[in-house]
Scaffold this motif. Structure first.
Motif, PDB file in Angstrom:
ATOM      1  N   VAL A 223      -2.689   0.538  -4.258  1.00  0.00           N
ATOM      2  CA  VAL A 223      -2.435  -0.818  -3.799  1.00  0.00           C
ATOM      3  C   VAL A 223      -1.874  -1.604  -4.976  1.00  0.00           C
ATOM      4  CG1 VAL A 223      -3.418  -2.940  -2.863  1.00  0.00           C
ATOM      5  CG2 VAL A 223      -4.287  -0.724  -2.085  1.00  0.00           C
TER       6      VAL A 223
ATOM      7  N   ASN B 268      -2.907   6.396  -1.876  1.00  0.00           N
ATOM      8  CA  ASN B 268      -4.119   5.615  -2.103  1.00  0.00           C
ATOM      9  C   ASN B 268      -3.947   4.621  -3.256  1.00  0.00           C
ATOM     10  OD1 ASN B 268      -6.085   7.036  -0.135  1.00  0.00           O
ATOM     11  ND2 ASN B 268      -5.219   8.726  -1.331  1.00  0.00           N
TER      12      ASN B 268
ATOM     13  N   THR C 245      -8.754   4.069   2.596  1.00  0.00           N
ATOM     14  CA  THR C 245      -8.304   5.215   1.819  1.00  0.00           C
ATOM     15  C   THR C 245      -8.538   6.524   2.574  1.00  0.00           C
ATOM     16  OG1 THR C 245     -10.420   5.060   0.634  1.00  0.00           O
ATOM     17  CG2 THR C 245      -8.477   4.161  -0.454  1.00  0.00           C
TER      18      THR C 245
ATOM     19  N   LEU D 248      -2.224  -1.920   4.852  1.00  0.00           N
ATOM     20  CA  LEU D 248      -3.201  -2.908   4.418  1.00  0.00           C
ATOM     21  C   LEU D 248      -3.333  -3.995   5.481  1.00  0.00           C
ATOM     22  CD1 LEU D 248      -2.111  -3.439   0.691  1.00  0.00           C
ATOM     23  CD2 LEU D 248      -3.610  -1.677   1.637  1.00  0.00           C
TER      24      LEU D 248
ATOM     25  N   ALA E 113      -8.093  -2.260   2.501  1.00  0.00           N
ATOM     26  CA  ALA E 113      -7.355  -0.995   2.485  1.00  0.00           C
ATOM     27  C   ALA E 113      -8.284   0.129   2.925  1.00  0.00           C
ATOM     28  CB  ALA E 113      -6.812  -0.705   1.088  1.00  0.00           C
TER      29      ALA E 113
ATOM     30  N   GLY F 215       0.825  -1.204   0.000  1.00  0.00           N
ATOM     31  CA  GLY F 215       0.000   0.000   0.000  1.00  0.00           C
ATOM     32  C   GLY F 215       0.855   1.248   0.000  1.00  0.00           C
TER      33      GLY F 215
END
Length: 520
Positions: free
Chosen positions: A99, A97, A214, A136, A212, A93
């Motif tokens: 992944v 923002n 954000t 994450l 995740a 991550g």
């Protein structure tokens, strides 16, 4: 004879599949207890690290040039079967923002997601860095991982029918195929069953996800195979919060918000992943430490804020009780430890001490170290493990000259790792100094892999690059270092490991992976 051999192989495979559930680095600190301890490994050991062979196996520029993103330690899935075959996956991550999922063996990108956050991202400051700040997380098991047998490799998901669900990968086992014989269940008392995680059936249908959070406060749940989201993202915390320590256990996601960023109250948040109900516990002070929170085997959530170590009920975050220290505040996230059939919690404070608490009673610490570093260099996270002789250890990274000495080097003039032994004799708990590492610059929490301590010297300052070190976990003797392989400084909150590899992310967005080379 053929049937007996097949049955034996199936039983062995089933045992390996079950043990693989506890070999994956699923969350910050490895497990729900934040131990930073991977019990076993097929290749990394004290013996193998004393001989040549451990080296950089791949590196990759996770974040493209021109995009300044800080990387979090990856979470891992060491064995997965997809429509493209067997995979070991690493999920990285970035603070912007993003992944990225890698084939961890080959260093090849499997998929990438760049999330567009609603409302944009607030201006960044040192206290409020903005972007995706929580690492994450994959779902973690709330019980203690088994002490042995966690190093096997096996299938991560079980096929369910002749035709697979969308995005879930290829089907390799039909429902009408005879299932291998399950290994016999080991009998144990109720207390042991509560405390030690029990493998779930590898033949039970389940979908594997990576989560995740954000910058807009939404929790995204993605298929590990391709990053697609089976359901829309769920609102979890307010936008532009500084979130830390994302943990997913028992179908509940937990995270801390700190420093009042975005006008968000400090404290812990819990999101029920089925009902989407959110609970919030407010703290007057910011939750301490890089991992923020830890869980005991019965699901109780512990977090340190100010001078209190608070116990909260699972899911609701109702206050259960608190322990405290006098005239000091905590600096580290807690680590949960099993010793003598009881749960103990350790956390560091701003006077340079580690305090140990009995989770079954609230009040003063049952043991404390002397001050072993100036308060400015106090740990922000800890590691804990048990050696082959049954001794419990606590490892503390410090960012200054130690006030104690011991071990083979003890020259940690700028910082290093201080190792303590925790004893419980005749009902009395005590901490004794084990060793002090060589000099390391601003090390994050070390990790322990099959008796080997990996610790990072971050570099920086005068432009010195970061260096990864391996130490004997019982003596502190240096076994190996990465030299100048890492070309720049590192500013990460920790390391992660799995599949005989150790992961380090650099300041320029490059992921370095060290291990034993394999034939491709």
């Amino acid at each position: 004879m053929k049937y007996a051999l097949a049955t034996s192989l199936c039983a062995a495979l089933t045992a390996a599949l079950a043990s693989a559930q506890f070999a994956d680095w699923n969350t910050a600190g490895f497990d729900a207890q934040r131990s930073n301890w991977l019990r076993t490994d097929t290749k990394i050991s004290l013996e193998s690290m004393r001989t040549p062979g451990f080296e950089l196996v791949w590196k990759s520029k996770v974040i493209p040039e021109g995009q300044a993103q800080r990387l979090a330690p990856p979470v891992l899935l060491d064995f997965y079967i997809s429509y493209r075959g067997f995979r070991s996956l690493a999920f990285v991550g970035g603070s912007g923002n993003s992944v990225v999922a890698y084939d961890a063996d080959l260093g090849r990108v499997e998929w990438r997601k760049d999330f567009k956050v609603e409302g944009g991202v607030a201006a960044r400051t040192a206290a409020c860095p903005g972007g995706m700040t929580a690492p994450l997380s994959r779902p973690a098991v709330v019980g203690y991982p088994p002490s042995t047998g966690a190093g096997g490799r096996g299938r991560g998901t079980a096929a369910k029918s002749g035709v697979g669900e969308p995005f879930e990968g290829a089907v390799t086992l039909r429902r009408d195929t005879p299932r291998p014989q399950q290994p016999p269940q080991v009998k144990s008392d109720a207390n042991l069953a509560r405390r030690v995680a029990v493998p779930q059936s590898q033949f039970a249908p389940r979908v594997q996800l990576v989560h995740a959070l954000t910058a807009d406060g939404k929790l995204h749940s993605m298929y590990v195979s391709n990053g697609e989201e089976p359901k829309p993202a769920v609102s979890f915390v307010p936008a532009n919060a500084h979130a830390k320590g994302l943990l997913v256990v028992d179908n509940v996601a937990y995270v801390a918000t700190v420093n009042g960023c975005g006008g968000v109250e400090n404290g812990l948040w819990a999101l029920d992943l089925q009902s989407h109900k959110v609970a919030h516990w407010k703290s007057d002070a910011s939750v301490a430490g890089t991992s923020a929170l830890a869980a005991t085997p019965d699901g109780i959530i512990f977090a340190a804020a100010g001078g209190e170590l608070v116990a909260l009920e699972p899911r609701t975050l109702a206050r259960k009780g608190a322990s405290s220290i006098v005239n000091q505040v905590f600096t580290s996230s807690p680590v949960v430890m099993d010793m003598g059939g009881k749960d103990f919690i350790a956390a560091a404070s701003n006077d340079g001490k580690i305090h140990v608490f009995d989770s079954g009673s609230f009040g003063a610490p049952v043991a404390s170290t002397p001050a072993f570093v100036d308060g400015k260099g106090a740990p922000t996270a800890l590691a804990s493990w048990v050696d082959s002789g049954g001794a419990r250890w606590i490892l503390a990274p410090i960012a200054g000259k130690p006030l104690v000495g011991g071990g083979p080097t003890g020259d940690a003039s700028n910082g290093g790792i201080v190792a303590w032994k925790l004893f419980n004799r005749a009902g009395a708990t005590s901490l004794e100094l084990g060793w002090v590492s060589r000099d390391l610059t601003l090390p994050p929490a070390p990790i322990v892999v099959n008796g080997v301590v990996f610790a990072l010297s971050r570099g920086g300052g005068t432009g010195a690059p970061a260096t990864l070190y391996a130490f004997d976990s019982s003596t502190g003797k240096e076994l190996w270092n990465s030299g100048r392989t890492i070309t720049g400084p590192v500013n990460v909150d920790g390391l992660s490991a799995g599949g005989s590899r150790v992961y380090v992310a650099s300041e320029d967005g490059t992921q370095y992976v060290f291990g034993f080379p394999i034939e491709h």
